[in-house]
Design a protein around this motif. Structure first.
Motif, mmCIF file in Angstrom:
data_model
loop_
_atom_site.group_PDB
_atom_site.id
_atom_site.type_symbol
_atom_site.label_atom_id
_atom_site.label_comp_id
_atom_site.label_asym_id
_atom_site.label_seq_id
_atom_site.Cartn_x
_atom_site.Cartn_y
_atom_site.Cartn_z
ATOM 1 N N ALA A 55 3.659 30.430 18.453
ATOM 2 C CA ALA A 55 4.511 31.384 17.643
ATOM 3 C C ALA A 55 3.274 32.511 16.893
ATOM 4 O O ALA A 55 3.602 33.081 15.941
ATOM 5 N N SER A 56 2.130 32.472 17.604
ATOM 6 C CA SER A 56 1.287 33.646 17.503
ATOM 7 C C SER A 56 1.586 34.942 17.708
ATOM 8 O O SER A 56 2.431 34.903 19.161
ATOM 9 N N THR A 57 1.754 35.928 17.061
ATOM 10 C CA THR A 57 2.247 37.316 17.669
ATOM 11 C C THR A 57 1.127 38.266 17.790
ATOM 12 O O THR A 57 0.106 38.292 16.958
ATOM 13 N N ASP A 58 1.681 39.179 18.404
ATOM 14 C CA ASP A 58 0.690 40.284 18.589
ATOM 15 C C ASP A 58 1.472 41.605 18.663
ATOM 16 O O ASP A 58 2.597 41.373 19.402
ATOM 17 N N TYR A 59 1.262 42.651 18.140
ATOM 18 C CA TYR A 59 1.926 43.898 18.431
ATOM 19 C C TYR A 59 0.957 45.303 18.553
ATOM 20 O O TYR A 59 -0.061 45.283 18.196
ATOM 21 N N ALA A 60 1.656 46.106 19.262
ATOM 22 C CA ALA A 60 1.235 47.516 19.291
ATOM 23 C C ALA A 60 1.099 48.219 17.868
ATOM 24 O O ALA A 60 1.969 47.886 17.324
ATOM 25 N N ASP A 61 -0.071 48.871 17.944
ATOM 26 C CA ASP A 61 -0.355 49.412 16.517
ATOM 27 C C ASP A 61 0.755 50.358 16.190
ATOM 28 O O ASP A 61 1.071 50.468 14.992
ATOM 29 N N SER A 62 1.445 51.066 17.196
ATOM 30 C CA SER A 62 2.448 52.057 17.009
ATOM 31 C C SER A 62 3.763 51.280 16.204
ATOM 32 O O SER A 62 4.547 51.851 15.531
ATOM 33 N N VAL A 63 3.918 49.942 16.320
ATOM 34 C CA VAL A 63 5.016 49.297 15.813
ATOM 35 C C VAL A 63 4.798 48.394 14.673
ATOM 36 O O VAL A 63 6.046 47.719 13.941
ATOM 37 N N LYS A 64 3.563 48.100 14.230
ATOM 38 C CA LYS A 64 3.218 47.181 13.305
ATOM 39 C C LYS A 64 3.941 47.545 11.889
ATOM 40 O O LYS A 64 3.990 48.799 11.656
ATOM 41 N N GLY A 65 4.543 46.614 11.392
ATOM 42 C CA GLY A 65 5.283 46.758 10.057
ATOM 43 C C GLY A 65 6.676 47.330 10.323
ATOM 44 O O GLY A 65 7.456 47.380 9.208
ATOM 45 N N ARG A 66 6.869 47.596 11.338
ATOM 46 C CA ARG A 66 8.362 48.088 11.471
ATOM 47 C C ARG A 66 9.340 47.133 12.480
ATOM 48 O O ARG A 66 10.426 46.853 12.262
ATOM 49 N N PHE A 67 8.442 46.493 13.602
ATOM 50 C CA PHE A 67 9.188 45.629 14.507
ATOM 51 C C PHE A 67 8.718 44.197 14.326
ATOM 52 O O PHE A 67 7.495 43.936 13.706
ATOM 53 N N THR A 68 9.599 43.060 14.598
ATOM 54 C CA THR A 68 9.364 41.892 14.286
ATOM 55 C C THR A 68 9.891 41.088 15.341
ATOM 56 O O THR A 68 11.037 41.084 15.714
ATOM 57 N N ILE A 69 8.862 40.236 16.197
ATOM 58 C CA ILE A 69 9.221 39.366 17.363
ATOM 59 C C ILE A 69 9.334 37.990 17.013
ATOM 60 O O ILE A 69 8.648 37.461 15.993
ATOM 61 N N SER A 70 10.281 37.401 17.541
ATOM 62 C CA SER A 70 10.547 35.895 17.256
ATOM 63 C C SER A 70 11.199 35.327 18.286
ATOM 64 O O SER A 70 11.300 36.000 19.204
ATOM 65 N N ARG A 71 11.059 33.803 18.247
ATOM 66 C CA ARG A 71 11.872 33.061 19.331
ATOM 67 C C ARG A 71 12.526 31.849 18.823
ATOM 68 O O ARG A 71 11.924 31.184 17.863
ATOM 69 N N ASP A 72 13.559 31.591 19.692
ATOM 70 C CA ASP A 72 14.140 30.239 19.397
ATOM 71 C C ASP A 72 13.946 29.326 20.703
ATOM 72 O O ASP A 72 14.714 29.752 21.772
ATOM 73 N N ASN A 73 13.005 28.497 20.621
ATOM 74 C CA ASN A 73 12.661 27.781 21.811
ATOM 75 C C ASN A 73 13.858 26.953 22.291
ATOM 76 O O ASN A 73 14.112 26.652 23.516
ATOM 77 N N ALA A 74 14.626 26.526 21.506
ATOM 78 C CA ALA A 74 15.950 25.503 21.927
ATOM 79 C C ALA A 74 16.646 26.378 22.898
ATOM 80 O O ALA A 74 17.465 26.067 23.599
ATOM 81 N N LYS A 75 16.917 27.638 22.314
ATOM 82 C CA LYS A 75 17.777 28.526 23.244
ATOM 83 C C LYS A 75 16.987 29.266 24.332
ATOM 84 O O LYS A 75 17.850 30.179 24.961
#
Length: 120
Positions: A55-75
C-alpha cells in the motif's frame, strides 16, 4: 491467461470528479504493484500513480493532491479517484499490474485503456 479490465472513464467538466476501476482476473498467484498510466494524443504514456502490495503509493507531480490511488486485494481491483479534473488530464488511462501467475511467472500486464475527457 491474465486480464485487466478497466471501467469508469467518460466526459466530465473541469473541476469535476471521476473514479476509475481496474479488475484483474485469470490465473493469478499474487499481484505486486498496480498502477495507472495515461497517454494524451501525440504524447508518450506516462505514470500517473502506483501502489505496491504493501500500500505504498507514488504519484506524478501533476496529480498530487487531486488523485488518490487505492486497491482492494480481495477483489484484485485498483482504483483511481480523480478530483478537481483539468483539461490537461484528458487522455486514455491504462491500468498496469505486475502479477505472479499460477505458473510462477512474473510479468507486467496492461488493460485496454479507458478514455477520460475533461471539457466544458
Amino acid at each position: 491467461q491474465v486480464q485487466l479490465v478497466e471501467s469508469g472513464g467518460g466526459l466530465v467538466q473541469p473541476g469535476g470528479s471521476l473514479r476509475l476501476s481496474c479488475a484483474a482476473s485469470g490465473s493469478i498467484l499474487s499481484i505486486n504493484s498496480m498502477g495507472w498510466y495515461r497517454q494524451a494524443p501525440g504524447k508518450e504514456r506516462v505514470l500517473v500513480a502506483r501502489i505496491t502490495s504493501g500500500a505504498s503509493t507514488d504519484y506524478a507531480d501533476s496529480v498530487k493532491g487531486r488523485f488518490t490511488i487505492s486497491r482492494d486485494n480481495a477483489k484484485r481491483t485498483v482504483y483511481l479517484q480523480m478530483n478537481s479534473l483539468k483539461p490537461g488530464d484528458t487522455a486514455v488511462y491504462y491500468c498496469n499490474a505486475v502479477i505472479t501467475t499460477g505458473l510462477g511467472t512474473i510479468g507486467g500486464y496492461w488493460g485496454q485503456g479507458t478514455q477520460v475527457t475533461v471539457s466544458s
